[in-house]
Design a protein around this motif. Structure first.
Motif, short mmCIF file in Angstrom:
data_model
loop_
_atom_site.label_atom_id
_atom_site.label_comp_id
_atom_site.label_asym_id
_atom_site.label_seq_id
_atom_site.Cartn_x
_atom_site.Cartn_y
_atom_site.Cartn_z
N GLN A 51 -3.90 9.29 -5.85
CA GLN A 51 -4.59 8.58 -6.93
C GLN A 51 -4.84 7.11 -6.58
O GLN A 51 -5.88 6.55 -6.94
CB GLN A 51 -3.76 8.65 -8.21
N GLN A 52 -3.90 6.52 -5.88
CA GLN A 52 -3.93 5.08 -5.64
C GLN A 52 -4.38 4.70 -4.22
O GLN A 52 -4.45 3.52 -3.89
CB GLN A 52 -2.54 4.48 -5.91
N ASP A 83 9.21 3.64 -7.28
CA ASP A 83 8.37 4.43 -8.17
C ASP A 83 9.10 5.69 -8.62
O ASP A 83 8.94 6.16 -9.75
CB ASP A 83 7.07 4.81 -7.46
N ARG A 116 -2.73 5.26 -1.42
CA ARG A 116 -1.58 4.68 -0.73
C ARG A 116 -0.90 5.70 0.17
O ARG A 116 -1.26 6.87 0.21
CB ARG A 116 -0.57 4.15 -1.76
N ASP A 141 0.82 -1.22 0.00
CA ASP A 141 0.00 0.00 0.00
C ASP A 141 0.85 1.27 0.00
O ASP A 141 0.41 2.32 0.46
CB ASP A 141 -0.94 0.00 1.21
N LEU A 189 0.75 10.49 -6.64
CA LEU A 189 0.52 9.05 -6.89
C LEU A 189 -0.22 8.41 -5.72
O LEU A 189 -1.12 7.59 -5.92
CB LEU A 189 1.86 8.34 -7.10
#
Length: 317
Positions: free
Chosen positions: A286-287, A257, A289, A244, A283
């Motif tokens: 969006q995810q 990443d 995490r 995560d 990011l």
């Protein structure tokens, strides 16, 4: 209604200085990060900096001046302070010195302390602006308080567009970390690690530099425990990525990443730090995490990088 943010090109220095003269708020590039500037002698203008950033009023500000001669009109420099100024100015070092009597600084700049943090930036555009303005410019980083510091004009506009009067474009910031701050009197104490390393300071002084005190009672800018924080939770010294997490690597890290410096170069990592925290935060949002960051060595600029990461990862208050 929100004010309009005037976007100025590098050659429009006189127009930028006029914004400061009329008590406005101007973001401008330095070699460290973009600063949010105001006339340091105008209490209303300085209050505007706190309001635009949402900054705690007990957290003092750094004033920026074009050279040491100008700095000595506002602060009292001990022999050690002058030695450091002569060695590292212009550059990413802020010196906390006693306020000179009759300096005329707004009390909001010093947050009620009897000292002031002063810096002479190395960025040509910043120095041109300071010379054109002709006075001290109080300038913390040009971002909402506690957030990620801006190293590009687009970062400034992301956080403050419509809340400030102008931005003087100055390219991407070379150093990418805020200035080192030291308390410089009869002895020298490190208050914040930054673009000048402790090793460099000690080499010039020929003596040890004392380390920071309690960050919950700031004696200089940038000492709050939770600071430079993205929206996502941050885990540091991560030797593996959890399912995560968005991973920011350093050195040869498989599966990262983003990577502060694949070559393990601390100067490159420092320059990339805030931009990559922003990218990782995007990011993560969006995810759904959080963010993990690989270990960074605690040497040279690594001390400053780890300082920023520790504050970014601190419990929010």
């Amino acid at each position: 209604m929100d004010k309009q943010t005037e976007r100025l090109e590098r050659h429009q220095v006189d127009q930028a200085a006029e914004i400061l003269r009329r008590g406005g708020l101007l973001a401008f590039a330095t070699e460290t990060v973009y600063g949010l500037g105001a006339d340091a002698c105008n209490g209303t203008a300085v209050a505007g900096v706190y309001a635009a950033k949402g900054r705690p009023a007990f957290n003092p500000l750094i004033i920026h001046l074009p050279d040491l001669a100008a700095a000595e009109r506002f602060g009292v420099f001990s022999p050690l302070a002058r030695k450091l100024a002569e060695a590292f100015w212009p550059g990413p070092l802020s010196l906390v010195v006693p306020v000179r009597e009759g300096a005329g600084l707004s009390s909001l700049v010093t947050a009620g302390l009897d000292t002031v943090a002063i810096r002479v930036p190395a960025h040509d555009g910043a120095r041109a602006l300071l010379s054109a303005f002709g006075g001290p410019v109080a300038a913390p980083s040009a971002n909402p308080s506690g957030g990620i510091s801006p190293t590009r004009m687009s970062h400034v506009l992301d956080g403050l567009d419509g809340k400030i009067d102008g931005v003087l474009e100055g390219g991407d910031c070379d150093v990418g970390l805020e200035s080192t701050i030291v308390l410089a009197g009869e002895d020298v104490a490190l208050l914040r690690a930054g673009g000048v390393t402790v090793e460099d300071l000690e080499a010039v002084l020929g003596q040890a530099v004392a380390r920071p005190e309690d960050p919950d009672t700031p004696k200089s800018p940038g000492q709050l425990a939770s600071h430079y924080a993205p929206d996502a939770k941050v885990r540091i010294n991560a030797r593996e990525r959890r399912a995560d997490e968005v991973l920011i690597g350093f050195g040869a890290v498989a599966g990262a990443d983003l990577n502060l410096s694949e070559a393990g170069d601390l100067a490159e990592a420092a320059a990339n730090l805030f931009d990559m925290l922003r990218q990782a935060d995007g990011l993560a949002r969006q995810q759904g995490r959080s963010i993990a960051v690989s270990p960074v060595p605690m040497t040279g600029l690594g001390l400053a990088i780890n300082d920023r990461l520790t504050r970014a990862a601190a419990e929010r208050r």
